[in-house]
Design an enzyme around this catalytic site. Structure first.
Site, PDB file in Angstrom:
ATOM      1  N   HIS A  47       0.817  -1.210   0.000  1.00  0.00           N
ATOM      2  CA  HIS A  47       0.000   0.000   0.000  1.00  0.00           C
ATOM      3  C   HIS A  47       0.853   1.263   0.000  1.00  0.00           C
ATOM      4  CE1 HIS A  47      -2.701  -3.110   1.467  1.00  0.00           C
ATOM      5  NE2 HIS A  47      -3.681  -2.379   1.012  1.00  0.00           N
TER       6      HIS A  47
ATOM      7  N   GLY B 161      -7.358  10.172   5.346  1.00  0.00           N
ATOM      8  CA  GLY B 161      -8.149  11.375   5.096  1.00  0.00           C
ATOM      9  C   GLY B 161      -9.160  11.172   3.986  1.00  0.00           C
TER      10      GLY B 161
ATOM     11  N   GLY C 184     -10.483   8.272   3.072  1.00  0.00           N
ATOM     12  CA  GLY C 184     -11.518   7.372   3.557  1.00  0.00           C
ATOM     13  C   GLY C 184     -12.498   8.055   4.484  1.00  0.00           C
TER      14      GLY C 184
ATOM     15  N   SER D 198     -10.962   1.780   8.738  1.00  0.00           N
ATOM     16  CA  SER D 198     -11.709   2.920   9.267  1.00  0.00           C
ATOM     17  C   SER D 198     -13.206   2.776   9.065  1.00  0.00           C
ATOM     18  CB  SER D 198     -11.228   4.212   8.605  1.00  0.00           C
ATOM     19  OG  SER D 198      -9.881   4.460   8.909  1.00  0.00           O
TER      20      SER D 198
ATOM     21  N   ARG E   8      -1.018  -0.483   9.015  1.00  0.00           N
ATOM     22  CA  ARG E   8       0.181  -0.438   8.182  1.00  0.00           C
ATOM     23  C   ARG E   8       1.444  -0.181   9.014  1.00  0.00           C
ATOM     24  NH1 ARG E   8      -3.510  -1.847   5.125  1.00  0.00           N
ATOM     25  NH2 ARG E   8      -4.479  -0.523   3.568  1.00  0.00           N
TER      26      ARG E   8
ATOM     27  N   ASP F 256      -1.178   9.057  15.679  1.00  0.00           N
ATOM     28  CA  ASP F 256      -2.031   8.148  14.933  1.00  0.00           C
ATOM     29  C   ASP F 256      -3.156   8.908  14.251  1.00  0.00           C
ATOM     30  OD1 ASP F 256      -2.999   5.344  14.307  1.00  0.00           O
ATOM     31  OD2 ASP F 256      -4.735   6.174  15.348  1.00  0.00           O
ATOM     32  N   ALA F 257      -3.392   8.606  12.983  1.00  0.00           N
ATOM     33  CA  ALA F 257      -4.422   9.317  12.217  1.00  0.00           C
ATOM     34  C   ALA F 257      -5.826   8.998  12.721  1.00  0.00           C
ATOM     35  CB  ALA F 257      -4.296   8.964  10.731  1.00  0.00           C
ATOM     36  N   GLY F 258      -6.084   7.734  13.065  1.00  0.00           N
ATOM     37  CA  GLY F 258      -7.402   7.361  13.572  1.00  0.00           C
ATOM     38  C   GLY F 258      -7.738   8.070  14.868  1.00  0.00           C
TER      39      GLY F 258
END
Length: 586
Positions: free
Chosen positions: A219, A416, A418, A458, A554, A567-569
């Site tokens: 990815h 972002g 998603g 997500s 990932r 962390d993005a989440g």
């Protein structure tokens, strides 16, 4: 900024799918409602094989739908798994009554979404099984093999599974053969240049002129080690030795070899790599049964390659030798005599359904929705909840570049995209719910819209943030601070049950868990004070993720290299609670 030949960044997958199906309309049709590629001329008296994953890896996955291969592919957004509805609808379209086998790479988002798609199919009485490909030897040690990622080894597992299905085996036997192929397939790769997502200004990661990423994922995420540039022979030998040590490859073994390019690497370079791999196999007395040099599992324009060894025995050789054909991959000679074509009447019906669905989507109005009640809110009516979730959707959509940048640091940069896509679907649903009197129904509808559309990990997780706590609750015209805290506690429990993450694992749970604790501790102080406390707890949770290594997603393969990045989440959770507080405060 890298220039990509696209129109609107939000329509990349849709337009790619239209072009792909149009180019190969002799062989394929698109599912009328979801991004599913379906083989027209397929046998009807066998287990159906459905593959899938994120788009952006072409020709994998849609390009491996064909005779003797997959019957259909469920395709997600760029680098994001398909959502459960896409998995469900695509599989349902090719089910023959003998069950469905899913084959896909072992990534958190794919695992969650395909699992949920299977649950929906099972509810309809359709038997299913799955084989998760985990061939990447660099991403986890052998004693944690189920944590490994699926990369170019998908090719051999799909090929074998397709042959086993065509041989007429039942679901249990097809699954056994596919698992055997998976367990005899091992891969390692290196990246020499990063990938860049369509519509994003920066590549997913940056490399110096003399650097490479060793053990990268499919990815576009970083590898497990950054090292200095090395000649092809040095790299090939290092990679071969790691596979050999991991698998116990020995004299007398027989293998198929795939040297796979990642998008921008030439066949010339792949051939130079194979030359060295063949020399090493000859030295060790390992026979090469077949070899392939091609770009099958790509990562946009990423530079680099992977080496896959598929260890054969007589059973696996039998299935490997069976003929197959699709526009990008073929083995043996294949006549079409045993395949039952789809009638023109069926094709016309599906086309009409697709046109109707497209027209319905274009009818969606996009009115500006503002808060109707003035002042600080003490509780949320159904209309308040609807307006608040629309406000949050707009907020998250506007933050897409910010979330993409955060995710690109240690992930694949798709978070972002998603989240924005899921919030758009939630907003579409909410705009149609004016007049709804049950506040819980508002949360449930928004969560389901996200879950069924986002793909990636997500989709399931953030859809559950709204859906899980509201689902099954007694209808209420308005919800109190205590109700909202209780709802989010249920959602947190469902998310942890589904994803298995705990505080400290560098996931959205690091922000959500302390936020829920703060809600419960402050619910008696009123809605605004409760949400202020939750927002601050979520913000601190985001900050804390910078100190953690990742256990999921990932970034888990980066280990200590993930420290220092948020962390993005978790960041999205903080933005959602911030949006709740802003809306309630007015």
């Amino acid at each position: 900024m890298m220039r990509k030949i696209i129109n609107d960044e939000d329509n990349v997958v849709q337009e790619m799918m239209e072009g792909y199906i149009s180019a190969y309309s002799r062989y394929y049709r698109k599912h009328p409602e979801v991004n599913g590629v379906i083989l027209k001329q397929r046998r009807k008296d066998k287990v159906a094989l459905v593959i899938g994953g994120g788009s952006g890896h072409e020709p994998m996955f849609s390009g491996f739908v064909g005779k003797g291969l997959a019957d259909a592919a469920a395709c997600g957004n760029i680098f994001a798994s398909p959502d459960p509805n896409t998995v469900y609808e695509t599989a349902k379209a090719v089910d023959n009554g003998r069950g469905v086998l899913f084959v896909y790479g072992c990534y958190a988002g794919d695992n969650l979404n395909f699992d949920m798609g299977e649950e929906f199919l099972n509810d309809d009485g359709i038997r299913t099984a799955h084989v998760r490909v985990w061939d990447d030897v660099a991403s986890a040690p052998r004693d944690r093999i189920s944590d490994r990622r699926g990369i170019a080894g998908d090719v051999y597992v799909v090929k074998t599974a397709g042959a086993a299905c065509d041989a007429g085996l039942d679901l249990e036997e097809v699954t056994r053969v596919a698992e055997k192929a998976r367990d005899h397939t091992n891969t390692i790769g290196v990246a020499t240049a990063p990938a860049q997502l369509p519509g994003v200004d920066k590549p997913i990661f940056e490399l110096g002129e003399d650097e490479i990423e060793y053990g990268m994922g499919l990815h576009g995420e970083r590898g497990v080690l950054r090292t200095k540039w090395q000649p092809a022979d040095v790299l090939a030998e290092k990679m071969y030795d790691q596979i050999k040590e991991d698998t116990g490859l020995a004299e007398g073994d027989e293998v198929c070899v795939l040297v796979n390019g990642l998008g921008s690497t030439t066949i010339t370079e792949l051939a130079i790599v194979f030359r060295k791999v063949k020399e090493l196999l000859d030295r060790d007395g390992v026979k090469v049964y077949d070899a392939d040099l091609n770009n099958y599992c790509t990562s946009q324009e990423m530079g680099g390659f992977s080496i896959t060894l598929f260890q054969l025995d007589e059973e696996l050789k039998k299935y490997y030798d069976m003929p197959c054909w699709c526009p990008y991959y073929a083995k043996g000679e294949l006549t079409g005599g045993s395949y039952v074509p789809v009638t023109e009447e069926e094709a016309d019906k599906e086309a009409r359904g697709a046109e109707a669905a497209s027209a319905a989507a274009q009818d969606l109005a996009e009115p500006y929705v503002s808060r109707k009640r003035e002042g600080t809110l003490m509780e949320l009516t159904a209309e308040d909840a609807r307006e608040m979730l629309i406000y949050i959707a707009d907020k998250v959509i506007a933050k897409k570049p910010y979330l993409t940048e955060i995710d690109s640091a240690i992930g694949d940069g798709d978070h972002g995209i998603g989240m924005a896509g899921g919030m758009k679907k939630a907003k579409e649903k909410l705009l149609k719910m004016e007049g709804e009197e049950n506040a819980y129904a508002i949360f449930e509808a928004a969560g389901k819209a996200m879950l069924m559309s986002m793909g990636g990990a997500s989709g399931v997780i953030f859809g559950s943030l709204y859906l899980a706590g509201a689902k099954g609750a007694e209808p209420k015209a308005s919800i109190t601070p205590e109700d909202l805290a209780g709802m989010e506690r249920k959602s947190l429990a469902a998310i942890q049950e589904r994803g298995k993450a705990e505080v400290g694992d560098k996931t959205m749970v690091d922000a959500l868990s302390p936020a829920v604790d703060a809600m419960e501790a402050n619910s008696a102080k009123g809605l605004l004070e409760m949400l202020r406390a939750a927002e601050e707890a979520a913000r601190q949770g985001v900050e804390d993720t910078k100190n953690y290594t990742a256990k999921f997603g990932r970034a888990k393969s980066l280990m200590e290299r993930a420290i220092g990045y948020q962390d993005a989440g978790a960041t999205s959770v903080w933005l959602i609670f911030q949006g709740m507080r802003e809306f309630v405060e007015g």
